[in-house]
Design an enzyme around this catalytic site. Structure first.
Site, PDB file in Angstrom:
ATOM      1  N   PRO A 157       0.788  -0.983   0.252  1.00 49.54           N
ATOM      2  CA  PRO A 157      -0.196  -0.230   0.151  1.00 49.54           C
ATOM      3  C   PRO A 157       1.178   1.092  -0.183  1.00 49.54           C
ATOM      4  CG  PRO A 157      -0.911  -1.715   1.328  1.00 49.54           C
ATOM      5  CD  PRO A 157       0.964  -2.076   0.872  1.00 49.54           C
ATOM      6  N   TYR A 158       2.133   1.570   0.281  1.00 48.43           N
ATOM      7  CA  TYR A 158       2.750   2.245   1.015  1.00 48.43           C
ATOM      8  C   TYR A 158       3.582   2.876  -0.879  1.00 48.43           C
ATOM      9  CZ  TYR A 158       7.054   4.727   1.909  1.00 48.43           C
ATOM     10  OH  TYR A 158       8.223   5.590   1.763  1.00 48.43           O
ATOM     11  N   LEU A 159       4.117   1.779  -1.105  1.00 48.96           N
ATOM     12  CA  LEU A 159       4.376   1.968  -3.408  1.00 48.96           C
ATOM     13  C   LEU A 159       3.480   2.306  -3.840  1.00 48.96           C
ATOM     14  CD1 LEU A 159       6.611  -1.735  -2.596  1.00 48.96           C
ATOM     15  CD2 LEU A 159       7.265   1.039  -1.971  1.00 48.96           C
TER      16      LEU A 159
END
Length: 210
Positions: A125-127
């Site tokens: 999700p961060y990427l």
């Protein structure tokens, strides 16, 4: 000397970058949620203002020669904060910079942001957030530098990097201080060409990359 707006100046990379920018003679405007985190930096060229990045922060862009976005939700927050800071605040910063006619935008992204589907990780999700923020900057028409560092280390920088992907995952690392140095070099970079670059420990002086 440039007027540099550093978004995320109280973070681990952002604070080191702020100090290095000031040492290089630049003026820094630092909108941060907790101004006390920068209270130990004494420099007449530093202006610190209290600001929540989930609110409208467009007022800080007027007069900025360079915008540096190195804000992050941090490793202890959930997907909601990742979306609001790493994606939405970054997206808003790009829009504010475009509206203000900012000449250059430096984005601190991440290894894996180019193709999140190629990475099997709990930080996907961060990427994805980083990928979408990067794409928004790329498509904005703003002159940009996008830095995609490897796994971040809390150790002294070497001022030496490599920009090609290592074969060994254990080599895909870089001290936070070297990312901060890369930010300073990005600010000083005279070329008008856009650049997207990985940053890992290596043997090339950072100044030669930019």
């Amino acid at each position: 000397m440039a007027n540099v707006l550093v978004i995320g100046a109280s973070g681990q990379i952002g604070k080191q970058a702020t100090v290095k920018l000031l040492d290089a003679g630049h003026k820094v405007l630092a909108p941060v949620r907790s101004p006390d985190k920068l209270s130990d930096i004494e420099n007449d060229n530093l202006t610190v203002v209290e600001q929540n990045l989930e609110d409208d922060f467009s007022a800080h862009f007027d007069g900025a020669d360079v915008v540096v976005f190195t804000a992050g939700s941090g490793g202890n927050t959930g997907a909601e904060k990742t979306i609001m800071i790493d994606l939405w605040a970054a997206r808003n910063a790009v829009n504010y910079a475009k509206d203000a006619g900012t000449p250059k935008f430096v984005m601190v992204s991440s290894i894996g942001a180019g193709d999140p589907d190629a990475v099997s990780s709990e930080i996907k999700p961060y990427l994805v957030a980083k990928h979408m923020a990067d794409e928004h900057l790329i498509n904005s028409g703003l002159h940009h530098v996008i830095l995609r560092p490897g796994t971040l280390l809390n150790e002294p920088g070497t001022h030496l990097v490599r920009t090609d992907m290592p074969d060994n995952k254990d080599d895909a690392v870089i001290p936070r201080e070297d990312v901060a140095t890369a930010i300073v070099e990005s600010v000083a970079r005279e070329s008008s060409d856009n650049i997207i670059t990985y940053l890992f420990k290596g043997d090339t002086p950072i100044s030669q990359v930019f």
